[in-house]
Design a protein around this motif. Structure first.
Motif, PDB file in Angstrom:
ATOM      1  N   ARG A   1       6.364  -3.804  -7.142  1.00 47.01           N
ATOM      2  CA  ARG A   1       7.574  -3.522  -8.158  1.00 47.01           C
ATOM      3  C   ARG A   1       6.787  -2.989  -9.702  1.00 47.01           C
ATOM      4  NH1 ARG A   1      10.950  -8.961  -6.727  1.00 47.01           N
ATOM      5  NH2 ARG A   1      11.823  -8.183  -5.079  1.00 47.01           N
ATOM      6  N   VAL A   2       5.836  -3.682  -9.928  1.00 46.12           N
ATOM      7  CA  VAL A   2       5.041  -3.634 -11.010  1.00 46.12           C
ATOM      8  C   VAL A   2       4.261  -1.988 -10.834  1.00 46.12           C
ATOM      9  CG1 VAL A   2       3.106  -4.076 -12.690  1.00 46.12           C
ATOM     10  CG2 VAL A   2       4.777  -5.944 -11.650  1.00 46.12           C
ATOM     11  N   ALA A   3       3.874  -1.825  -9.769  1.00 45.55           N
ATOM     12  CA  ALA A   3       3.018  -0.621  -9.548  1.00 45.55           C
ATOM     13  C   ALA A   3       4.075   0.471  -9.705  1.00 45.55           C
ATOM     14  CB  ALA A   3       2.248  -0.818  -8.078  1.00 45.55           C
ATOM     15  N   LEU A   4       5.154   0.458  -8.946  1.00 48.23           N
ATOM     16  CA  LEU A   4       6.007   1.638  -8.901  1.00 48.23           C
ATOM     17  C   LEU A   4       6.659   1.769 -10.498  1.00 48.23           C
ATOM     18  CD1 LEU A   4       8.682   0.589  -5.989  1.00 48.23           C
ATOM     19  CD2 LEU A   4       6.923   2.668  -6.083  1.00 48.23           C
ATOM     20  N   ALA A   5       6.745   0.596 -11.157  1.00 48.26           N
ATOM     21  CA  ALA A   5       7.472   0.932 -12.541  1.00 48.26           C
ATOM     22  C   ALA A   5       6.270   1.407 -13.404  1.00 48.26           C
ATOM     23  CB  ALA A   5       7.994  -0.364 -13.207  1.00 48.26           C
ATOM     24  N   ASN A   6       4.910   1.364 -13.344  1.00 46.27           N
ATOM     25  CA  ASN A   6       3.992   1.780 -14.169  1.00 46.27           C
ATOM     26  C   ASN A   6       2.911   2.583 -13.209  1.00 46.27           C
ATOM     27  OD1 ASN A   6       4.336  -0.070 -16.575  1.00 46.27           O
ATOM     28  ND2 ASN A   6       4.682  -1.384 -14.858  1.00 46.27           N
ATOM     29  N   PRO A   7       3.408   3.803 -12.928  1.00 49.19           N
ATOM     30  CA  PRO A   7       2.507   4.660 -12.097  1.00 49.19           C
ATOM     31  C   PRO A   7       1.278   5.206 -13.006  1.00 49.19           C
ATOM     32  CG  PRO A   7       4.541   5.954 -12.574  1.00 49.19           C
ATOM     33  CD  PRO A   7       4.571   4.514 -12.960  1.00 49.19           C
TER      34      PRO A   7
ATOM     35  N   GLU B   1     -10.074  -5.523  -0.094  1.00 49.78           N
ATOM     36  CA  GLU B   1      -9.192  -4.581  -0.982  1.00 49.78           C
ATOM     37  C   GLU B   1      -7.772  -4.562  -0.228  1.00 49.78           C
ATOM     38  OE1 GLU B   1     -10.119  -1.244  -4.148  1.00 49.78           O
ATOM     39  OE2 GLU B   1     -10.050  -0.685  -2.198  1.00 49.78           O
ATOM     40  N   VAL B   2      -6.786  -4.868  -0.889  1.00 51.62           N
ATOM     41  CA  VAL B   2      -5.327  -4.429  -0.065  1.00 51.62           C
ATOM     42  C   VAL B   2      -4.843  -3.315  -0.599  1.00 51.62           C
ATOM     43  CG1 VAL B   2      -3.218  -5.503   0.264  1.00 51.62           C
ATOM     44  CG2 VAL B   2      -4.696  -6.920   0.062  1.00 51.62           C
ATOM     45  N   TYR B   3      -4.981  -3.109  -2.005  1.00 53.27           N
ATOM     46  CA  TYR B   3      -4.446  -1.896  -2.630  1.00 53.27           C
ATOM     47  C   TYR B   3      -5.362  -1.487  -3.492  1.00 53.27           C
ATOM     48  CZ  TYR B   3       0.445  -2.463  -1.065  1.00 53.27           C
ATOM     49  OH  TYR B   3       1.643  -2.645  -0.459  1.00 53.27           O
ATOM     50  N   HIS B   4      -5.609   0.059  -3.996  1.00 58.38           N
ATOM     51  CA  HIS B   4      -6.405   0.566  -4.660  1.00 58.38           C
ATOM     52  C   HIS B   4      -5.610   1.988  -5.159  1.00 58.38           C
ATOM     53  CE1 HIS B   4     -10.145   2.053  -6.579  1.00 58.38           C
ATOM     54  NE2 HIS B   4      -9.619   3.413  -6.409  1.00 58.38           N
ATOM     55  N   LEU B   5      -4.843   1.674  -6.296  1.00 58.50           N
ATOM     56  CA  LEU B   5      -3.832   2.680  -6.685  1.00 58.50           C
ATOM     57  C   LEU B   5      -4.334   3.353  -8.189  1.00 58.50           C
ATOM     58  CD1 LEU B   5      -0.625   0.388  -6.275  1.00 58.50           C
ATOM     59  CD2 LEU B   5      -1.588   2.120  -4.768  1.00 58.50           C
ATOM     60  N   PRO B   6      -4.762   4.585  -7.754  1.00 55.73           N
ATOM     61  CA  PRO B   6      -5.285   5.313  -9.071  1.00 55.73           C
ATOM     62  C   PRO B   6      -3.928   5.700  -9.845  1.00 55.73           C
ATOM     63  CG  PRO B   6      -5.432   6.539  -7.172  1.00 55.73           C
ATOM     64  CD  PRO B   6      -4.974   5.455  -6.904  1.00 55.73           C
ATOM     65  N   ALA B   7      -4.443   6.082 -11.051  1.00 53.20           N
ATOM     66  CA  ALA B   7      -3.165   6.459 -12.120  1.00 53.20           C
ATOM     67  C   ALA B   7      -2.574   7.846 -11.365  1.00 53.20           C
ATOM     68  CB  ALA B   7      -3.587   6.830 -13.418  1.00 53.20           C
ATOM     69  N   ALA B   8      -1.248   7.993 -11.295  1.00 51.87           N
ATOM     70  CA  ALA B   8      -0.671   9.168 -10.734  1.00 51.87           C
ATOM     71  C   ALA B   8       0.766   9.465 -10.994  1.00 51.87           C
ATOM     72  CB  ALA B   8      -0.880   9.189  -9.082  1.00 51.87           C
ATOM     73  N   SER B   9       1.297  10.311 -10.323  1.00 56.09           N
ATOM     74  CA  SER B   9       2.864  10.601 -10.650  1.00 56.09           C
ATOM     75  C   SER B   9       3.524   9.408  -9.775  1.00 56.09           C
ATOM     76  CB  SER B   9       3.019  11.866 -10.087  1.00 56.09           C
ATOM     77  OG  SER B   9       2.805  12.151  -8.734  1.00 56.09           O
TER      78      SER B   9
ATOM     79  N   ILE C   1       4.565   6.334  -4.929  1.00 53.97           N
ATOM     80  CA  ILE C   1       5.240   5.964  -3.768  1.00 53.97           C
ATOM     81  C   ILE C   1       4.655   5.828  -2.549  1.00 53.97           C
ATOM     82  CG2 ILE C   1       7.527   6.079  -2.238  1.00 53.97           C
ATOM     83  CD1 ILE C   1       8.701   6.899  -4.820  1.00 53.97           C
ATOM     84  N   VAL C   2       3.740   7.213  -2.418  1.00 53.79           N
ATOM     85  CA  VAL C   2       3.292   7.606  -1.060  1.00 53.79           C
ATOM     86  C   VAL C   2       1.805   6.397  -0.662  1.00 53.79           C
ATOM     87  CG1 VAL C   2       1.676   9.272   0.135  1.00 53.79           C
ATOM     88  CG2 VAL C   2       3.916   9.916  -1.005  1.00 53.79           C
ATOM     89  N   HIS C   3       1.268   6.177  -1.975  1.00 59.08           N
ATOM     90  CA  HIS C   3      -0.018   5.339  -1.942  1.00 59.08           C
ATOM     91  C   HIS C   3       0.452   3.838  -1.594  1.00 59.08           C
ATOM     92  CE1 HIS C   3      -2.196   7.994  -5.007  1.00 59.08           C
ATOM     93  NE2 HIS C   3      -2.458   8.434  -3.660  1.00 59.08           N
ATOM     94  N   LEU C   4       1.791   3.529  -1.928  1.00 53.23           N
ATOM     95  CA  LEU C   4       2.153   2.213  -1.624  1.00 53.23           C
ATOM     96  C   LEU C   4       2.574   1.986  -0.288  1.00 53.23           C
ATOM     97  CD1 LEU C   4       3.786   0.905  -4.783  1.00 53.23           C
ATOM     98  CD2 LEU C   4       2.157  -0.013  -4.041  1.00 53.23           C
ATOM     99  N   PHE C   5       3.537   2.997   0.040  1.00 56.48           N
ATOM    100  CA  PHE C   5       4.153   2.835   1.464  1.00 56.48           C
ATOM    101  C   PHE C   5       3.514   3.573   2.497  1.00 56.48           C
ATOM    102  CE2 PHE C   5       7.502   2.029  -1.637  1.00 56.48           C
ATOM    103  CZ  PHE C   5       7.737   0.828  -1.685  1.00 56.48           C
ATOM    104  N   GLY C   6       2.596   4.506   2.494  1.00 56.02           N
ATOM    105  CA  GLY C   6       2.067   5.526   3.517  1.00 56.02           C
ATOM    106  C   GLY C   6       2.414   6.953   3.354  1.00 56.02           C
TER     107      GLY C   6
END
Length: 621
Positions: free
Chosen positions: A178-184, A196-204, A209-214
């Motif tokens: 939820r936090v990751a979606l609100a602050n891409p 490492e479970v998630y590695h989410l760079p700054a993006a659109s 959404i694609v980085h989180l769910f596939g």
């Protein structure tokens, strides 16, 4: 009589507040990450051990705190977000009550390291159970690092109510998503027990959404955009064909704050009306930007509920915007990762002078009603030289009636079919075999004659009941038989489903699945239960987890009962399957060997009986 009302000590008041603010490790993670966002950080790291029970550490590169602020942040109702009551109606930050840090410090061992950009040295504070153990200067990078160790160490009753590590980890992943979606625009990482479970760079937003769910979500998204004087709405909804049976992928954000609102959720479902199968829910990630003065977020301690001044207008805007987007964009999947679905790129403009008028070639002498002789006279010389046309027959006069057959609607006749080698000849054989004779009606029901009349059995409901009781017994006895696959299949899940699978893995293996972990969020399926034939491993595993989550949300079932129910529904034969006489005999025998043959998994009857008396009443007056 002495006075009996007294002020509670701060330590006791903090523990009481912690009961509302910090219910489990995921609650503390949410508060710590939101504080980092409010501090202006663009890089946040979350480190966990034992699903947050042993350690939760949040490291950010925000503005940091001074020596006084670092000490004051652990006091109740100490906050930098608001100054007066009127500020409650202009809140843009995540936190504002000033209770989170005090509540966390009351039930855990907390270490805080922080430094502002203009300071040479930072501050390190150790607190246990609201008591400051030490406070000293230290070297630290710009920003803040908060470590929360041994959550609920001084309240063992609360600690005993925590669930297993996979369950608590799934709750943490939900809050993190939820936090990751609100602050891409923020770089986020999540590590659990050194992995490492998630590695989410700054993006659109779409990339987030694609980085989180596939990666397969890239083709499922339909953009939604609406700008009105009341709200600004933007985000994505999923295409109807990708709807799921659980509500897990539905997100509403108001001013970047995640909320739960059944009323607004209904607006989206109404927009999908007649596009979705029954009991399915679409994906949506929608952001509402609204004037803070027109909402009240100080409704619930978790801040997931909001009251609006004009919620009916917001409902209408969301419904119409989603409906219009589905009609406008649901045409073709996106080919470019960064480009949204649109029809603009399908039209290629061409200069006017390059446009050529199409030409039509035809034979003015062609007559389809001509006789064979005339046809031979007018056909080209190439046909006459080869002699092919000599054997052509004349076109019949009523040639147009041939097309009337194709235009007629096909009348399908349903029959009661019975697969037997030979039919009984005399009356004695018919009477003798009548108890063993079955008929299949519309490939959905099995009809059998009984002494008092006849009975109808729903073959799908019967097979679900048989598999359910068989799987339940296998779970109790750990006796599931596995059918090994010739080619093992690797299945990649999202992080939440992977944690759920790890939690259910012992019971899934007891059912006959041969599964082993294979890297990050990936498992290898080397065998499936022998009772499930011709099943796709990937679809079977996803449907199993989907059904488990759906049953858990609706029925609140026991874990093993839930698992057996989900696998039975996904593995049972579907309505419309044609059965041989032997298969019908076997299905009926297995059904009546069950403990509850008359009751389906959904509570409806499996068998319907019609007596001779009822037949007589129906046909005789």
């Amino acid at each position: 009589m002495p006075d009996i009302i007294q002020l509670l000590p701060d330590a006791v008041a903090n523990q009481i507040a912690a009961g509302e603010v910090v219910q489990r490790p995921a609650s503390a993670v949410k508060e710590l990450i939101e504080n980092a966002i409010d501090a202006g950080a663009d890089k946040i790291q979350l480190i966990l051990k034992d699903a947050g029970k042993a350690l939760m550490q949040v490291i950010d590169n925000g503005c940091g705190m001074s020596l006084t602020d670092a000490r004051m942040c652990f006091e109740r109702h100490a906050t930098s977000k608001i100054r007066k009551a009127e500020d409650l109606f202009a809140i843009r930050t995540m936190g504002f009550r000033g209770e989170a840090m005090a509540s966390i410090a009351a039930i855990a061992q907390v270490e805080l390291k922080t430094r502002r950009h203009e300071d040479e040295l930072g501050t390190c504070i150790l607190i246990e159970g609201s008591e400051v153990i030490s406070q000293e200067a230290c070297s630290a990078p710009t920003g803040t690092s908060i470590s929360v160790k041994n959550l609920f160490y001084n309240t063992p009753a609360r600690r005993n109510f925590l669930k297993s590590n996979p369950v608590e980890m799934r709750h943490i992943i939900d809050e993190f998503q939820r936090v990751a979606l609100a602050n891409p625009q923020i770089f986020l990482t999540l590590h659990h027990d050194g992995q490492e479970v998630y590695h989410l760079p700054a993006a659109s937003l779409k990339q987030r959404i694609v980085h989180l769910f596939g990666n397969n979500y890239n083709q499922r998204l339909v953009p939604v955009e609406e700008d009105t004087t009341i709200i600004k709405l933007h985000g994505f909804v999923g295409k109807p064909e990708f709807a799921r049976k659980t509500r897990g992928e539905q997100f509403f954000f108001v001013n970047n704050r995640f909320i739960k609102d059944n009323y607004l959720n209904h607006a989206v479902l109404i927009a999908f009306q007649e596009l979705l199968p029954d009991d399915t829910y679409p994906l949506y990630v929608l952001f509402i930007d609204i004037d803070p003065a027109k909402i009240d977020i100080n409704v619930h301690p978790t801040k997931t509920e909001i009251k609006y001044h004009d919620e009916k207008s917001i409902y209408a805007i969301i419904r119409s915007a989603v409906k219009r987007s589905l009609g406008k964009y649901n045409i073709t999947p996106t080919l470019d990762f960064d480009q949204e679905n649109s029809i603009g790129h399908l039209i290629t403009p061409k200069p006017f002078e390059e446009i050529v008028q199409p030409s039509i070639a035809f034979n003015p002498d062609f007559n389809p009603f001509a006789t064979e002789k005339k046809t031979n006279e007018r056909e080209p010389a190439s046909y006459r030289s080869t002699g092919v046309s000599d054997h052509r027959t004349a076109i019949p006069r009523n040639w147009d009636t041939l097309y009337e057959i194709a235009k007629k609607e096909e009348t399908q006749q349903y029959e009661l079919h019975q697969e037997t080698a030979t039919m009984a000849v005399n009356e004695q054989d018919v009477t003798k075999n009548s108890e063993k004779q079955f008929f299949q009606v519309h490939n959905r029901y099995i009809l059998s004659q009984i002494k008092s009349g006849f009975m109808l059995i729903s073959q799908q409901a019967a097979h679900e009941r048989i598999l359910y009781e068989r799987f339940l017994q296998q779970l109790q006895n750990h006796s599931g038989v596995s059918q090994q696959s010739l080619f093992p299949q690797s299945v990649t899940l999202n992080s939440a489903d992977f944690e759920l699978l790890k939690e259910l893995l012992p019971d899934i293996r007891a059912l006959g699945f041969d599964i082993r972990e294979f890297g990050r969020n990936t498992v290898v399926v080397e065998g499936i239960p022998a009772d499930l034939t011709n099943a796709n491993e990937h679809e079977l595993l996803e449907q199993l987890l989907e059904g488990f989550k759906n049953n858990l949300a609706i029925l609140k079932l026991d874990k093993r009962d839930n698992l057996a129910r989900s696998l039975a529904r996904n593995g049972a034969m579907k309505a419309g399957t044609k059965l041989s006489m032997e298969e019908m005999n076997q299905l009926v025998d297995q059904l009546f060997a069950c403990q509850m043959p008359n009751l389906a998994l959904n509570g409806k009857p499996v068998i319907s009986t019609v007596t001779l008396v009822e037949l007589a009443e129906r046909f005789e007056k």
